[in-house]
Scaffold this motif. Structure first.
Motif, PDB file in Angstrom:
ATOM      1  N   TYR A 135       0.864  -1.186   0.000  1.00  0.00           N
ATOM      2  CA  TYR A 135       0.000   0.000   0.000  1.00  0.00           C
ATOM      3  C   TYR A 135       0.897   1.231   0.000  1.00  0.00           C
ATOM      4  CZ  TYR A 135      -4.021   2.918   1.432  1.00  0.00           C
ATOM      5  OH  TYR A 135      -5.012   3.862   1.492  1.00  0.00           O
ATOM      6  N   ALA A 137      -6.661  -4.031   0.167  1.00  0.00           N
ATOM      7  CA  ALA A 137      -6.450  -2.596   0.397  1.00  0.00           C
ATOM      8  C   ALA A 137      -7.055  -1.692  -0.674  1.00  0.00           C
ATOM      9  CB  ALA A 137      -4.963  -2.302   0.564  1.00  0.00           C
ATOM     10  N   PHE A 176     -11.290  -2.375  -0.055  1.00  0.00           N
ATOM     11  CA  PHE A 176     -11.992  -2.458   1.216  1.00  0.00           C
ATOM     12  C   PHE A 176     -11.294  -1.629   2.295  1.00  0.00           C
ATOM     13  CE2 PHE A 176     -12.556  -6.531  -1.003  1.00  0.00           C
ATOM     14  CZ  PHE A 176     -13.939  -6.529  -1.170  1.00  0.00           C
ATOM     15  N   SER A 177     -12.087  -1.231   3.287  1.00  0.00           N
ATOM     16  CA  SER A 177     -11.545  -0.479   4.415  1.00  0.00           C
ATOM     17  C   SER A 177     -11.118  -1.471   5.498  1.00  0.00           C
ATOM     18  CB  SER A 177     -12.597   0.487   4.956  1.00  0.00           C
ATOM     19  OG  SER A 177     -12.080   1.238   6.027  1.00  0.00           O
ATOM     20  N   THR A 178      -9.938  -2.069   5.298  1.00  0.00           N
ATOM     21  CA  THR A 178      -9.444  -3.075   6.229  1.00  0.00           C
ATOM     22  C   THR A 178      -8.758  -2.426   7.425  1.00  0.00           C
ATOM     23  OG1 THR A 178      -7.309  -3.218   5.120  1.00  0.00           O
ATOM     24  CG2 THR A 178      -9.065  -4.664   4.310  1.00  0.00           C
ATOM     25  N   ASN A 179      -8.507  -3.205   8.472  1.00  0.00           N
ATOM     26  CA  ASN A 179      -7.798  -2.707   9.648  1.00  0.00           C
ATOM     27  C   ASN A 179      -6.393  -2.254   9.275  1.00  0.00           C
ATOM     28  OD1 ASN A 179      -7.486  -2.407  12.651  1.00  0.00           O
ATOM     29  ND2 ASN A 179      -5.907  -3.955  12.293  1.00  0.00           N
ATOM     30  N   LYS A 222      -5.335  -1.099   6.364  1.00  0.00           N
ATOM     31  CA  LYS A 222      -5.396   0.158   5.616  1.00  0.00           C
ATOM     32  C   LYS A 222      -5.709   1.335   6.532  1.00  0.00           C
ATOM     33  CE  LYS A 222      -7.853   2.220   1.678  1.00  0.00           C
ATOM     34  NZ  LYS A 222      -8.840   1.929   0.597  1.00  0.00           N
ATOM     35  N   GLU A 223      -6.713   1.175   7.395  1.00  0.00           N
ATOM     36  CA  GLU A 223      -7.116   2.272   8.275  1.00  0.00           C
ATOM     37  C   GLU A 223      -6.016   2.623   9.277  1.00  0.00           C
ATOM     38  OE1 GLU A 223      -9.876   4.152   7.986  1.00  0.00           O
ATOM     39  OE2 GLU A 223     -10.088   3.010   6.128  1.00  0.00           O
ATOM     40  N   LEU A 274      -3.237   4.529   7.373  1.00  0.00           N
ATOM     41  CA  LEU A 274      -3.684   5.884   7.036  1.00  0.00           C
ATOM     42  C   LEU A 274      -3.620   6.794   8.254  1.00  0.00           C
ATOM     43  CD1 LEU A 274      -6.741   5.268   4.667  1.00  0.00           C
ATOM     44  CD2 LEU A 274      -4.691   6.595   4.111  1.00  0.00           C
TER      45      LEU A 274
END
Length: 303
Positions: A30, A117, A120-123, A125-126, A129
Motif C-alpha cells: 500500500y 487494500a 476495502f476499508s481493512t484494519n 489500511k485504516e 492511514l
C-alpha cells in the motif's frame, strides 16, 4: 474469429503478468502520498524523530535498512509478532514544497493486504492511514515553530573570534553549545576580554550520513586583544565567505531546518554549496521570549 482469439489471449496474458507482478513482485502492499510545505531534510529528520517517539508511545521498534540523505529511507518496524517495512521517498517539488510517498509492506500478511487494500476499508489500511496522517500533522505543527526566509546570494563579514572546538550529533548542536557556554564566556570574563557582538557557529565538518558535526562555537572580540594561551579556548579570524544566505526565526535547536531549505534552494537553482554552514545568532536565548522572534543569519558558502 482467429483475430478475436489472439486479442483475447493477449489480454489474458497481460492481465496474468500484471496480477503476478502486483501480488508477488511489487515492493509495497500500500502507498500513501502527501505534500508538505517544508524542505526535504526537515522531512527526513522528522521521520527519524517520529520513529524514536513511536517506540515509547506505541512500542514500535524501527531500524533503518537503507537511506539516502535527504531523499530516501527504508525502515523495518517490529511490534510483537508484526514486522513491517516502510519505504519513504522524499522529493522536492519546488523551493518550499516537498512530496512524500510512503510505501508500506506487512511481511507476514502481504498478499491479503494487496488484494483487499484497494477495495476495502481493512484494519491494515485504516491503521496505516491514521499513522501516516498523524506523522504529517505532527510535521505541519513542527513547521509552525519556525520561519525561514531565503535572502539569496550574500557575503558574510570577516570577524576575529575566541572559540571552542566541539563535536555533536546534528540534533544536539544547540545543547552542546549551551553546555559549553560557561567555559568560553567564563574564560573571557576572567581575562577581561570584551565580547563585541553576537556569537557564531562555524561548521568545520558535517557528515550527513552519520549526522555528526564538528564545529567552532565563537564569540567576536577585538582583533587587537592580547591573546592568552589556553587548552580549550583558541583565537582565529573567520574570513568573509560568499554563499547562499537565509534568515531563520525560531529556536536555535532546529536552525538546521534553514540549512535544509538552503540545500533544496541551491539544488533547484543549480548552485553548488559546501557542507559548512556559518550561523550568526542575533538573539540571546537566555533572555527567553517568543522563539519566533529569535533571529539567526545562516550562510552556506559556494563550492
Amino acid at each position: 474469429m482467429k483475430t478475436k482469439k489472439i486479442i483475447t489471449s493477449s489480454l489474458v496474458f497481460i492481465f496474468s503478468v500484471l496480477l503476478v507482478w502486483y501480488l508477488f513482485v511489487k515492493v509495497n502492499d500500500y502507498c500513501i502520498s502527501f505534500k508538505v510545505k517544508t524542505a526535504t531534510g526537515t522531512v527526513f529528520q522528522g521521520i527519524n524523530e517520529w520513529s524514536i517517539s513511536r517506540l515509547s508511545s506505541n512500542k514500535e521498534s524501527y531500524v533503518i535498512l537503507e537511506k539516502k540523505n535527504f531523499s530516501f529511507i527504508k525502515q523495518e518496524m517490529k511490534k510483537g509478532k508484526v514486522t513491517m517495512e516502510y519505504t519513504w521517498d522524499i522529493n522536492s517539488i519546488n523551493d518550499s514544497i516537498t512530496n512524500v510517498s510512503v510505501g508500506i509492506k506487512e511481511l507476514n500478511n502481504s498478499i491479503y493486504n494487496r488484494l483487499t487494500a484497494p477495495f476495502f476499508s481493512t484494519n491494515f489500511k485504516e491503521t496505516q492511514l491514521k499513522k501516516i496522517t498523524d506523522f504529517r500533522n505532527g510535521l505541519n505543527k513542527h513547521n509552525e515553530s519556525f520561519k525561514i526566509k531565503i535572502d539569496g546570494e550574500r557575503t558574510s563579514e570577516e570577524v576575529f573570534v575566541a572559540y571552542l572546538s566541539l563535536k555533536s550529533v546534528l540534533q544536539e548542536k544547540a545543547q552542546t553549545m549551551i553546555r559549553n557556554d560557561d567555559i568560553i564566556t567564563g574564560f573571557l570574563h576572567q581575562n577581561n576580554i570584551k565580547i563585541e557582538g553576537k556569537p557564531y557557529l562555524e561548521i568545520q565538518s558535517w557528515n550527513q550520513d552519520k549526522e555528526t558535526l564538528e564545529f567552532n562555537y565563537c564569540f567576536p572580540i577585538d582583533k587587537n586583544t592580547r591573546l592568552i594561551e589556553n587548552d580549550m579556548v583558541k583565537f582565529k579570524t573567520i574570513p568573509a565567505v560568499k554563499g547562499l544566505q537565509a534568515t531563520y526565526f525560531g529556536n536555535f535547536r532546529t536552525s538546521d531546518r534553514a540549512w535544509f531549505a538552503l540545500l533544496d534552494y541551491a539544488k533547484s537553482h543549480n548552485l553548488q554549496l559546501t557542507n559548512k554552514p556559518l550561523e550568526h545568532f542575533l538573539a540571546n536565548p537566555f533572555n527567553g521570549g517568543d522563539e519566533l522572534s529569535w533571529e539567526t543569519k545562516i550562510i552556506i558558502p559556494f563550492e
